[in-house]
Write an enzyme that holds these catalytic residues in place. Sequence first.
Site, PDB file in Angstrom:
ATOM      1  N   HIS A 111      -3.534  -7.570  10.768  1.00  0.00           N
ATOM      2  CA  HIS A 111      -3.026  -7.210  12.384  1.00  0.00           C
ATOM      3  C   HIS A 111      -3.544  -8.498  13.144  1.00  0.00           C
ATOM      4  O   HIS A 111      -2.945  -8.418  14.568  1.00  0.00           O
ATOM      5  CB  HIS A 111      -3.769  -5.896  12.742  1.00  0.00           C
ATOM      6  CG  HIS A 111      -3.144  -4.632  11.983  1.00  0.00           C
ATOM      7  ND1 HIS A 111      -1.824  -4.490  11.968  1.00  0.00           N
ATOM      8  CD2 HIS A 111      -4.142  -3.766  11.164  1.00  0.00           C
ATOM      9  CE1 HIS A 111      -1.649  -3.149  11.216  1.00  0.00           C
ATOM     10  NE2 HIS A 111      -2.774  -2.969  10.766  1.00  0.00           N
ATOM     11  N   ASP A 150       0.250  -2.638   2.439  1.00  0.00           N
ATOM     12  CA  ASP A 150      -0.469  -1.844   3.221  1.00  0.00           C
ATOM     13  C   ASP A 150       0.193  -0.718   4.134  1.00  0.00           C
ATOM     14  O   ASP A 150       1.435  -0.776   4.388  1.00  0.00           O
ATOM     15  CB  ASP A 150      -1.227  -2.386   4.367  1.00  0.00           C
ATOM     16  CG  ASP A 150      -2.589  -1.765   4.939  1.00  0.00           C
ATOM     17  OD1 ASP A 150      -3.559  -2.179   4.962  1.00  0.00           O
ATOM     18  OD2 ASP A 150      -2.149  -0.953   5.951  1.00  0.00           O
ATOM     19  N   HIS A 152       0.191   0.587   6.886  1.00  0.00           N
ATOM     20  CA  HIS A 152       0.402   0.051   8.295  1.00  0.00           C
ATOM     21  C   HIS A 152       1.270  -1.329   8.243  1.00  0.00           C
ATOM     22  O   HIS A 152       0.794  -2.338   7.428  1.00  0.00           O
ATOM     23  CB  HIS A 152      -0.785  -0.126   9.160  1.00  0.00           C
ATOM     24  CG  HIS A 152      -1.840   0.970   9.190  1.00  0.00           C
ATOM     25  ND1 HIS A 152      -2.505   1.224   8.116  1.00  0.00           N
ATOM     26  CD2 HIS A 152      -1.838   1.915  10.117  1.00  0.00           C
ATOM     27  CE1 HIS A 152      -3.055   2.416   8.632  1.00  0.00           C
ATOM     28  NE2 HIS A 152      -2.786   2.961   9.600  1.00  0.00           N
ATOM     29  N   ASP A 239      -3.889   2.092   1.651  1.00  0.00           N
ATOM     30  CA  ASP A 239      -3.844   3.492   2.510  1.00  0.00           C
ATOM     31  C   ASP A 239      -2.552   4.181   2.080  1.00  0.00           C
ATOM     32  O   ASP A 239      -2.329   5.285   3.007  1.00  0.00           O
ATOM     33  CB  ASP A 239      -4.137   3.050   3.846  1.00  0.00           C
ATOM     34  CG  ASP A 239      -3.831   1.934   4.200  1.00  0.00           C
ATOM     35  OD1 ASP A 239      -2.895   1.267   3.726  1.00  0.00           O
ATOM     36  OD2 ASP A 239      -3.883   1.432   5.457  1.00  0.00           O
TER      37      ASP A 239
END
Length: 435
Positions: A111, A150, A152, A239
Amino acid sequence: MKGTRKTGLIFFPAFDWAISPTHPEREERLLYTQDQVFEEGLLDFDNITEFKPGLATIEDINRIHVCVPDAQSVITESHLISAGGAITAADVVMQGKVDNAFALVRPPGHHAMRIVHGARGFCNINIEAIMIEHIRKKYGHRRVAVVDTDCHHGDGTQDIYWHDPDTLYISIHQDGRTLYPGSGFIEEFGGPNALGYTINIPLPPHTSQEGFLYTLDNLILPILDDYKPDLIINSAGQDNHYTDPITNMNFTAQGYAILNEKLSPHIAVLEGGYSIESALPYVNAGIILAMAGIDYSSVMEPDYDPEAIRQSPQITRYIEQEVKEIYQLWKDRGTKKAEITEGAGYLRRRRGIYYDTDNIEEDQIETIRICEDCGGLLTIDSRASTGNRVFAVIIPGQSCPACRKKGEQFFESIDRGTYDHVYFQDRDRDIYQVK
């Protein structure tokens, strides 16, 4: 039992770094995985070798980031070791010591964007991007594909390589309408000089192994076959697992292992994954065995029940249609540039960026020179709620003479005036200057 590939492992649990004692991004994330690797005897295989992480330098960070006011103010030593672990993984692969490597390190990084005013999404600096630019500096230019698994959307990696046609970024993640950071939609397709080299695949909540592997077989692998990268990097977030406490997907340890066997990354770098006891030890063991070419069929969670996590027929149909749409976009990527640029010499976009971890807001104006020969000269005017306002002039990798000349002239001529700092970053010549 013998493996078919030499695999390197690099561990760094970062015992002394956590956002808070109860935060999901804490040191226990990797302690259970490390125990599992030892208990299962994975390091007893002749073809699996552990390497100690190195230490990244401030120069490694400045090669791809512009940190405000400087790199030292936004990192800890743990961030340098985490990035250093990824660099170690790259070095042992590039030097032929192993066929592939997995950096099981934290803090994570995907991120973190090009401009860094603070931490967002638990990330301060982008460890994969730092590793990629280390590879290019030390071993020569490489055409790289990053496949981000991931849950996200990796908005930081997307931001850094938005204008770079030599870095294909593919993110497969939970739909941004239902999960942080709220981005990663199909129409986010790359900057005008790199259209098509950002591919976002948002999947609906409760997608299971069937949907992930369908997307891999029918979209990701065909795009990689077309792109022909020199290196494949797996930004290995875990995740998407069905037990993860902060997401809503139904992927499994077997699914992650199959994905890695088919993707066959040269380097995997751990990102998110917060089901510390129920998922991470199994997922990581499966990935390690798959990368090493060892049978992983017995790797399974104790509570695994395929019927309980099977995706609905509606989700299957949705994914099949989305895969068709994105693959068509990829095939049509060469026809879009003229429509978007309309003959302009420069394009500008304005963005608001929120640093959720540090509660900082940034207003950013980005200007890109439209170029047929390289990623294009990039300038960024950035103002943060901390009070800092900076300007950055960025010469892209593999830059053309015209973009380099204009960038150098721009930096020389710009008056520091209202800015706290003015930065100049030249990736090809490894130059980083501040005034």
